[in-house]
Design an enzyme around this catalytic site. Structure first.
Site, PDB file in Angstrom:
ATOM      1  N   ASP A 284      24.027  -1.561  20.362  1.00 11.38           N
ATOM      2  CA  ASP A 284      22.646  -1.748  19.929  1.00 11.38           C
ATOM      3  C   ASP A 284      22.559  -1.479  18.428  1.00 11.38           C
ATOM      4  OD1 ASP A 284      19.693  -1.657  21.596  1.00 11.38           O
ATOM      5  OD2 ASP A 284      19.692  -1.081  19.483  1.00 11.38           O
TER       6      ASP A 284
ATOM      7  N   ASN B 270      14.413  -2.817  30.494  1.00 14.37           N
ATOM      8  CA  ASN B 270      12.996  -2.953  30.180  1.00 14.37           C
ATOM      9  C   ASN B 270      12.533  -4.352  30.573  1.00 14.37           C
ATOM     10  OD1 ASN B 270      12.773  -0.369  28.986  1.00 14.37           O
ATOM     11  ND2 ASN B 270      13.674  -1.155  27.095  1.00 14.37           N
TER      12      ASN B 270
ATOM     13  N   GLU C 230      11.390  -6.098  24.331  1.00 17.05           N
ATOM     14  CA  GLU C 230      11.209  -6.768  23.042  1.00 17.05           C
ATOM     15  C   GLU C 230      11.924  -8.111  22.998  1.00 17.05           C
ATOM     16  OE1 GLU C 230      12.663  -4.032  20.128  1.00 17.05           O
ATOM     17  OE2 GLU C 230      11.165  -2.514  20.631  1.00 17.05           O
ATOM     18  N   VAL C 231      13.087  -8.177  23.617  1.00 16.69           N
ATOM     19  CA  VAL C 231      13.893  -9.398  23.549  1.00 16.69           C
ATOM     20  C   VAL C 231      13.879 -10.069  24.927  1.00 16.69           C
ATOM     21  CG1 VAL C 231      16.168 -10.367  23.044  1.00 16.69           C
ATOM     22  CG2 VAL C 231      15.369  -8.351  21.780  1.00 16.69           C
TER      23      VAL C 231
ATOM     24  N   HIS D 151      18.718  -8.018  29.675  1.00 13.88           N
ATOM     25  CA  HIS D 151      19.766  -7.128  29.155  1.00 13.88           C
ATOM     26  C   HIS D 151      19.620  -5.755  29.788  1.00 13.88           C
ATOM     27  CE1 HIS D 151      16.254  -6.916  26.488  1.00 13.88           C
ATOM     28  NE2 HIS D 151      16.539  -5.630  26.314  1.00 13.88           N
TER      29      HIS D 151
ATOM     30  N   HIS E 123      20.468  -1.731  28.959  1.00 11.77           N
ATOM     31  CA  HIS E 123      20.876  -0.715  27.992  1.00 11.77           C
ATOM     32  C   HIS E 123      21.760   0.292  28.728  1.00 11.77           C
ATOM     33  CE1 HIS E 123      17.524  -1.480  24.977  1.00 11.77           C
ATOM     34  NE2 HIS E 123      17.031  -2.076  26.041  1.00 11.77           N
TER      35      HIS E 123
END
Ligand code: AMP
Length: 121
Positions: free
Chosen positions: A33, A91, A99-100, A104, A106
């Site tokens: 990240d 998320n 946000e993206v 994905h 983390h």
């Protein structure tokens, strides 16, 4: 939500912008990240165009799903995270703070991470 081909992870997958790459195979890519929130903060993304975990789970093939999660497990193992423990976060959407808009996970570790969430008001 339809998939946005101009999201930053799509650009990384196409090689249009760089990333600090750790692993890649036919199913997934893992990279550090850019703004780490822990000593180890890695993102794992599938190669396919999926907006979030629900989209990925609904539409990806069994091979893609297995390949993706095996990459998550491989990264955790290679970074020696399972011994001391670690956290995975996906998320999703507005309330999840995504946000993206490319699915994905983390992977966070390397220190005690504290409570999962701040106490609700
Ligand atoms: P999320 O809020 O779950 O969508 O997380 C997006 C993550 O992508 C954040 O932790 C950002 O720090 C990270 N990020 C954004 N741009 C890049 C980039 N170019 N390379 C690596 N990580 C990035």
């Amino acid at each position: 939500m339809s998939y946005d081909d101009n999201n930053i992870f799509a650009k990384i997958l196409r090689g249009e912008i760089p990333c600090d790459k750790l692993y890649e195979d036919e199913y997934a890519l893992a990279f550090n990240d850019l703004y780490p929130k822990a000593p180890v903060h890695i993102l794992v993304i599938p190669r396919g165009k999926y907006t979030d975990i629900a989209d990925f789970s609904a539409r990806a093939s069994a091979e893609e799903i297995a390949g993706f999660w095996r990459m998550v497990a491989k990264v955790a193992e290679d970074k020696e995270l399972p011994g001391e423990g670690f956290r995975t976060i996906a998320n999703t959407g507005v309330n999840g703070g995504q946000e993206v808009p490319h699915f994905h996970v983390h992977l966070l570790g390397g220190q005690a991470l504290g409570p999962m969430l701040a106490q609700a008001a």
